[in-house]
Design an enzyme around this catalytic site. Sequence first.
Site, mmCIF file in Angstrom:
data_model
loop_
_atom_site.group_PDB
_atom_site.id
_atom_site.type_symbol
_atom_site.label_atom_id
_atom_site.label_comp_id
_atom_site.label_asym_id
_atom_site.label_seq_id
_atom_site.Cartn_x
_atom_site.Cartn_y
_atom_site.Cartn_z
ATOM 1 N N TRP A 33 2.678 -13.108 -5.859
ATOM 2 C CA TRP A 33 1.786 -12.027 -6.268
ATOM 3 C C TRP A 33 2.219 -11.552 -7.653
ATOM 4 O O TRP A 33 3.397 -11.298 -7.894
ATOM 5 C CB TRP A 33 1.886 -10.897 -5.232
ATOM 6 C CG TRP A 33 1.042 -9.696 -5.493
ATOM 7 C CD1 TRP A 33 -0.281 -9.668 -5.837
ATOM 8 C CD2 TRP A 33 1.455 -8.326 -5.389
ATOM 9 N NE1 TRP A 33 -0.712 -8.372 -5.963
ATOM 10 C CE2 TRP A 33 0.331 -7.532 -5.688
ATOM 11 C CE3 TRP A 33 2.658 -7.712 -5.060
ATOM 12 C CZ2 TRP A 33 0.377 -6.138 -5.681
ATOM 13 C CZ3 TRP A 33 2.722 -6.334 -5.045
ATOM 14 C CH2 TRP A 33 1.594 -5.549 -5.359
ATOM 15 N N ASP A 59 8.635 -9.248 1.864
ATOM 16 C CA ASP A 59 7.382 -8.523 1.661
ATOM 17 C C ASP A 59 6.482 -8.853 2.843
ATOM 18 O O ASP A 59 6.150 -10.022 3.069
ATOM 19 C CB ASP A 59 6.738 -8.949 0.341
ATOM 20 C CG ASP A 59 5.505 -8.107 -0.016
ATOM 21 O OD1 ASP A 59 5.058 -7.319 0.837
ATOM 22 O OD2 ASP A 59 5.005 -8.241 -1.135
ATOM 23 N N LYS A 119 -3.963 -3.385 4.976
ATOM 24 C CA LYS A 119 -4.850 -4.391 5.546
ATOM 25 C C LYS A 119 -4.974 -4.245 7.058
ATOM 26 O O LYS A 119 -6.064 -4.284 7.617
ATOM 27 C CB LYS A 119 -4.343 -5.799 5.214
ATOM 28 C CG LYS A 119 -4.719 -6.284 3.828
ATOM 29 C CD LYS A 119 -3.881 -5.639 2.744
ATOM 30 C CE LYS A 119 -4.215 -6.186 1.361
ATOM 31 N NZ LYS A 119 -3.427 -5.503 0.310
#
Length: 399
Positions: free
Chosen positions: A133, A214, A249
Amino acid sequence: MSGFFAHLEPYAGDPILSLNEAFQKDARPHKVNLSIGIYFDDAGRIPVLDCVRRAEAALLAESRPKPYLPIEGSPAMRRAVQALLFGEGSRVLADERVVTLQTVGSSGGLKVGADFIRRWLPASEVWVSDPTWDNHRAMFEGAGVKVHAYPYYDAATGALAFDAMREKLDALPAGSVVLLHACCHNPTGVDLSREQWRTLVPLLRQRRLLPYLDLAYQGYGDGIAEDAFAVRLLADEGLSFFVANSFSKSMSVYGERAGALSVVCADRAEAALVMGQLQATVRRNYSSPAIHAAGIVEKVLTDPALRRDWEADVAAMRERIAAIRRRLHELLVAARPGRDFGYFLSQRGMFSYTGLSAAQVDRLREEHAVYLVRSGRMCVAGLNGGNVERTAAAFAAVL
């Protein structure tokens, strides 16, 4: 007379957020947004989960005062997060080796951890997957930490370059921080298998490397508990590590910025020292986190009925993504027979690396109004029954 700020360099903008802004301005009615990492339902809307709606209704009915939370955040939320990550009755929790902060999203957790590393582990440098990312690199570099990359994605096969990854990690200096995606790798969708995680543990221990996990997509891979496998494995094996996690999410609460940072330490005394310095890091940053976000997460995780419904909602989202992956694969195989699109089925979670070049991605956007990040990353959750056929046809046209 020139102002104080005339020397500033212009900001080019975040590549993903800027692309999303361009999508919003696109007047073509058939446009498809596969750029930003947000889960959309089959109607193309961001869902409001019923469990979250009920949790918020309960919070409103309580009509409590809204004082500042402690620097480290809501105690009830933090306990619930620890149980979610490490499991009820976990030995590492019983030994009080874990400290947890409520943070401003997992991004806030990553940044607090980066500042902590810069201050207290100044010789440590961070290694991220190639690719990762984009903001991972920016956050650590912004904290003054040097960032490097280790091999991860094999473009030729669309799979994990595990041997090359392991070889690189085995050569890192002791004390290096290794950023690892616990599940649903962003941007590739390519994950380590359980056996590969088990293979990494002795390497991490022997080389004295510090993992930084993460976990932004818990529940989107194999399941809520299943996606915590790497966290629980490292904890059970006695390693010290960081883990930043998010509910954006999994609870569809993006703007609430509901996240956490946990640090697993060698013992209780070390954990107390770490908590103190994490509190100091937060105090000189944003001081304390949001009370509403804490209330939502706490209620959903601890109320049995809400928890049951949340787990069902996450399963439904995960299964919809898997189903739309299968449909895209089926359409592409039909449009381009003889070409291998199997990576769309083996990759997991919200994202896939499509194998498209930057030039092909530009053609998708300009000629077909299909928006992807120029690396070829696609947010699979932006596909639905109404746009998947058009998207597959666009892909086939530029391949």
